[in-house]
Write an enzyme that holds these catalytic residues in place. Structure first.
Site, PDB file in Angstrom:
ATOM      1  N   ASP A  81     -10.800   3.563   4.370  1.00 18.17           N
ATOM      2  CA  ASP A  81     -11.238   2.052   4.195  1.00 18.17           C
ATOM      3  C   ASP A  81     -12.765   1.572   4.102  1.00 18.17           C
ATOM      4  OD1 ASP A  81      -9.282  -0.102   4.085  1.00 18.17           O
ATOM      5  OD2 ASP A  81      -8.571   0.376   6.035  1.00 18.17           O
TER       6      ASP A  81
ATOM      7  N   GLN B 116      -4.565  -1.373   9.663  1.00 16.52           N
ATOM      8  CA  GLN B 116      -4.512  -2.627   8.852  1.00 16.52           C
ATOM      9  C   GLN B 116      -5.185  -3.650   9.852  1.00 16.52           C
ATOM     10  OE1 GLN B 116      -3.612  -3.325   5.850  1.00 16.52           O
ATOM     11  NE2 GLN B 116      -4.093  -5.328   6.112  1.00 16.52           N
TER      12      GLN B 116
ATOM     13  N   LYS C 105       0.901  -1.241  -0.084  1.00 17.95           N
ATOM     14  CA  LYS C 105      -0.086   0.073  -0.015  1.00 17.95           C
ATOM     15  C   LYS C 105       0.891   1.239  -0.027  1.00 17.95           C
ATOM     16  CE  LYS C 105      -4.055  -2.232   2.111  1.00 17.95           C
ATOM     17  NZ  LYS C 105      -4.651  -2.528   3.269  1.00 17.95           N
TER      18      LYS C 105
HETATM   19  N1  GUN Z   1      -7.212  -6.559   6.133  1.00 17.54           N
HETATM   20  C1  GUN Z   1      -7.669  -7.126   5.008  1.00 17.54           C
HETATM   21  N2  GUN Z   1      -8.312  -6.405   4.006  1.00 17.54           N
HETATM   22  C2  GUN Z   1      -8.052  -5.076   4.477  1.00 17.54           C
HETATM   23  C3  GUN Z   1      -8.427  -3.808   4.033  1.00 17.54           C
HETATM   24  O1  GUN Z   1      -8.934  -3.618   2.959  1.00 17.54           O
HETATM   25  N3  GUN Z   1      -7.991  -2.730   5.002  1.00 17.54           N
HETATM   26  C4  GUN Z   1      -7.562  -2.954   6.199  1.00 17.54           C
HETATM   27  N4  GUN Z   1      -7.333  -1.919   6.843  1.00 17.54           N
HETATM   28  N5  GUN Z   1      -7.250  -4.079   6.638  1.00 17.54           N
HETATM   29  C5  GUN Z   1      -7.419  -5.168   5.868  1.00 17.54           C
END
Ligand code: GUN
Length: 291
Positions: free
Chosen positions: A119, A96, A52
């Site tokens: 998110d 995350q 990311k």
């Molecule tokens: N864990 C798995 N997918 C995601 C996501 O799209 N965002 C975040 N913050 N954590 C995740």
């Protein structure tokens, strides 16, 4: 069967986002900013967060990395989020998931200011999605709809079957596919671990999305000929022949399913690149709304 090239479609959209980010910077004198919070060192989470941050750099989005130990107290994590909520350079906040044991995930999500919830996991964002208001759509579901549309598959009028009822993928995706408007208007069936005879439902799907988190969830005899199959699974399977000691497999048994389907997303290189792309898009959207 044709493979949907998620990497290629993602690259096209990322070029559009990079142009938008450059124009934003020109206009405001600063780049859009994304805070990336990682608690602990779960290997999959470390690799997602790294990807990311790299994608941000490539798109001209400034990332603000926040790294915390796995045993970080809940109050410290909440204080970090509160600090980012009021930081004028930070347009989006990503924490995350999953968080290490002992931390209250929902409380942390609720601490994120909804206008920075790129998110789309905050109850306000998910509620706005359900009632049809403009919002940050969770990245994986948004990426799946974009993949479908850009592959010439309009969900309108189709029967979409979603396997998996997570807050991150299954539930918001069911809302997106069934809402009125672009990428919606499908008839949606949401299946989960308590669904008896899963195959009876998946065989009825024109569009089958599998987000169960378990390899082999959909296998031989479970897919209608000509169906579009979206595999959201990212599972690490030990493999001594690979340099990292594992390989990634989805939730679909591709050997059995691919010959029957019309379009299929591979793992890796299908949904994954789109998830990160939608995060960049949401960050740019947040920056524009705040500027
Ligand atoms: N864990 C798995 N997918 C995601 C996501 O799209 N965002 C975040 N913050 N954590 C995740």
């Amino acid at each position: 069967m044709t493979l949907i090239d998620g990497k290629k479609i993602a690259a096209e959209i990322r070029a559009e986002i990079a142009a938008g980010a450059a124009a934003f910077r020109e206009r405001t004198g600063r780049a859009p900013g994304l805070a990336v919070v990682l608690a602990g060192e779960n290997p999959a989470s470390v690799s997602y967060v790294t990807a990311k941050e790299r994608a941000c750099a490539e798109a001209g989005i400034r990332s603000f990395p926040v790294r915390l130990p796995a045993d970080v107290p809940q109050e410290t994590l909440l204080a970090e989020v509160a600090r980012l909520d009021v930081d004028p350079e930070v347009d989006g906040i990503l924490v995350q998931l999953p968080l290490p044991k002992g931390l209250d995930e929902q409380a942390v999500i609720r601490a994120i200011a909804p206008e920075k919830d790129v998110d789309g996991f905050h109850p306000v964002s998910l509620g706005r999605l359900l009632v049809g208001l403009d919002t940050f759509v969770p990245c994986t579901p948004a990426g799946i709809v974009e993949l479908l549309l850009r592959s010439g598959v309009d969900p309108a009028g189709k029967h979409a079957v979603v396997v998996g009822r997570s807050n991150i993928v299954g539930k918001p995706l069911a809302a997106l596919l069934s809402r009125k408007g672009r990428g919606g208007n499908a008839t949606v069936t949401l299946c989960h671990t308590a669904t008896p005879d899963l195959g009876a439902f998946t065989r009825e799907a024109d569009i089958l999305v599998v987000a169960a988190g378990r390899p082999g969830t959909v296998g031989a005899g479970m897919v209608k000929p000509g169906a579009v199959v979206i595999d959201v699974g990212v599972n690490r399977v030990p493999d001594a022949t690979k340099p990292r000691g594992y390989r990634l497999v989805g939730d679909v048994d591709h050997e059995a399913v691919d010959p029957v389907a019309s379009l299929v997303t591979p793992v890796p290189g299908g949904v994954g690149p789109m998830t990160i792309t939608m995060l960049l898009a949401n960050t740019l959207k947040a920056a524009r709304a705040r500027a």
